[in-house]
Write an enzyme that holds these catalytic residues in place. Structure first.
Site, mmCIF file in Angstrom:
data_model
loop_
_atom_site.group_PDB
_atom_site.id
_atom_site.type_symbol
_atom_site.label_atom_id
_atom_site.label_comp_id
_atom_site.label_asym_id
_atom_site.label_seq_id
_atom_site.Cartn_x
_atom_site.Cartn_y
_atom_site.Cartn_z
ATOM 1 N N VAL A 284 32.629 23.461 -84.083
ATOM 2 C CA VAL A 284 33.850 23.089 -84.781
ATOM 3 C C VAL A 284 33.999 24.016 -85.977
ATOM 4 C CG1 VAL A 284 35.082 21.274 -86.008
ATOM 5 C CG2 VAL A 284 33.631 20.687 -84.059
ATOM 6 N N CYS A 285 35.054 24.805 -85.996
ATOM 7 C CA CYS A 285 35.249 25.811 -87.041
ATOM 8 C C CYS A 285 36.227 25.266 -88.078
ATOM 9 C CB CYS A 285 35.792 27.097 -86.411
ATOM 10 S SG CYS A 285 35.397 28.593 -87.327
#
Length: 445
Positions: A284-285
């Site tokens: 998850v960026c």
């Protein structure tokens, strides 16, 4: 170069802390059968620049999605494109087995830990590598030679009285404390038998209180009594986006030095890359997680940032109406009508992947969220199917909310055909989950 997200698209917590969801593309390291090491998911999550080939995003003169040499549109996802009620029954078991292996490259299994019970893929099964480029505007290829079948949560709930399903769904708690963490992605992380410090325990208890009190009605959380370092969240896709009415599952780990560092977050992708900030390996960026660059309050602040802020940021900043522009620099690289065209095409691809995720999640709901999953899709089945029919008529993705459609009809022909091939499979799955009167949305040959 980072492009700032406008202030009105930022999430502000009680301490006026904001975060951004931009990131830079990088080659995605595909998960192996063993998956990620639970304790090191976020330890190597920095994003790096990579040259983009603009030709990869050429939609062609006709405005439709690009046709690739290896793309067999007739065979793509055939197992969900059932054409009649009789075909639903004849091919349903085959569809079940194939969905356990959806869109995965060689040697990679679905990352859903609660999907471990189906029989393994046969040796003759051939999986095709997806193209390396991101945003390639083609619907991923799905293997066709799958021999295994497995039980279906929809079949177990098919006989339930719809009123009972509705009652359990309406009574489903947004926040609750549960026991069994065996299928959690980070179940091997944590203090490993050591007693956590009191300050850490108090901080986690404070997080629980905030979540219990302030969770929006479209985010659901379960924490674990014997493992305070673990958390699981299910987020409903926002209306007006290509993610509308979908359910997206995240596992969270609070490390021993929390809150000095942010929590570790893992996304259950099932091998599908449906957002620039949600990688198919679970990454998850997000600037708030320190997995993407940010400035000041956009990044994790130990004294102010909260888990609630992380979840709301994922929903609002990542699962937004124009995820194509989550790629850094794309709003400058593709301005005006050019960018709008590419964004619409990307949304079409993403909506197809979101529909796949709906069926995947309905077949294998995460532990302690079974009633939420069945009840949600029973209550939203008609809205989802109505949207699909509108999209087949050319209505733009995300412009249909609760059956009310805007007049713009600009959907591409390949997208309309793809939705048409999926809709009968959706009808079958929603009906098995307990939804009624779904046959009216079927598409006849």
């Amino acid at each position: 170069m980072e492009v700032e997200i406008p202030t009105d698209d930022s999430i502000v917590n009680n301490n006026n802390t904001t975060t951004t969801a931009k990131h830079l593309d990088q080659d995605v390291v595909k998960p192996t059968n063993e998956g990620h090491s639970s304790g090191s998911l976020n330890s190597d999550m920095s994003c790096h620049d990579e040259d983009e080939d603009e030709d990869d995003y050429d939609d062609g003169d006709d405005g439709d999605m690009v046709e690739y040499e290896d793309d067999d549109d007739d065979d793509c996802d055939y197992y969900m494109f059932e054409n009649s009620k009789e075909d639903d029954e004849a091919h349903y078991s085959n569809m079940q087995a194939q969905f356990d292996n959806v869109d995965l490259p060689p040697g990679v299994e679905a990352s859903f830990s609660w999907l471990n019970d189906p029989a393994p893929v046969t040796a003759s099964t051939k999986l095709i590598d997806p193209p390396a480029e991101h945003h390639n505007h083609q619907i991923p290829y799905t293997p066709t030679d799958i021999a295994s079948t497995s039980s279906n949560i929809a079949s177990t709930s098919a006989g339930k009285n719809q009123d009972e399903v509705k009652k359990k769904f309406e009574g489903f708690k947004s926040f609750d404390i549960v026991d069994d963490f065996s299928d959690h992605h980070f179940n091997n992380a944590g203090f490993q038998g050591q007693q956590p410090p009191r300050s850490w325990t108090r901080k986690i208890q404070d997080e629980w209180k905030i979540l219990e009190k302030d969770l929006p009605d479209t985010i659901f959380v379960r924490v674990y009594e014997s493992r305070m370092d673990l958390l699981r969240a299910v987020i409903v896709g926002p209306a007006g986006t290509p993610y509308h009415d979908g359910l997206f599952v995240f596992d969270v780990h609070f490390p021993p030095n929390y809150p000095d560092i942010p929590p570790m977050v893992y996304y259950y992708s099932g091998g599908l890359r449906l957002n620039p900030n949600l990688y198919d390996d679970g990454k998850v960026c997000l600037s708030l997680l320190n997995t993407w660059t940010g400035h000041g309050s956009e990044k994790w602040m130990p004294n102010n940032s909260t888990m609630l802020q992380v979840l709301v940021s994922i929903q609002a900043l990542i699962l937004n109406d124009k995820p194509f522009f989550n790629e850094p620099g794309y709003d400058n690289m593709y301005p005006g009508t050019v960018g709008d065209k590419k964004s619409k095409s990307y949304n079409e691809d993403i909506f197809i992947l979101s529909l796949k995720t709906m069926i995947y999640t309905l077949r294998r709901p995460p532990k302690y969220f079974e009633e939420l999953v069945v009840g949600h899709f029973c209550s939203r089945a008609h809205v989802i199917l109505s949207a699909c029919r509108a999209y087949m008529d050319g209505v733009e993705v995300g412009s249909t909310i609760d059956g009310s459609h805007l007049v713009d009809k600009s959907g591409s022909k390949p997208f309309k055909a793809a939705v048409g091939r999926m809709i009968n499979g959706l009808v079958a799955n929603f009906s098995r989950s307990g939804a009624t009167d779904c046959d009216q949305y079927r598409v006849e040959n």
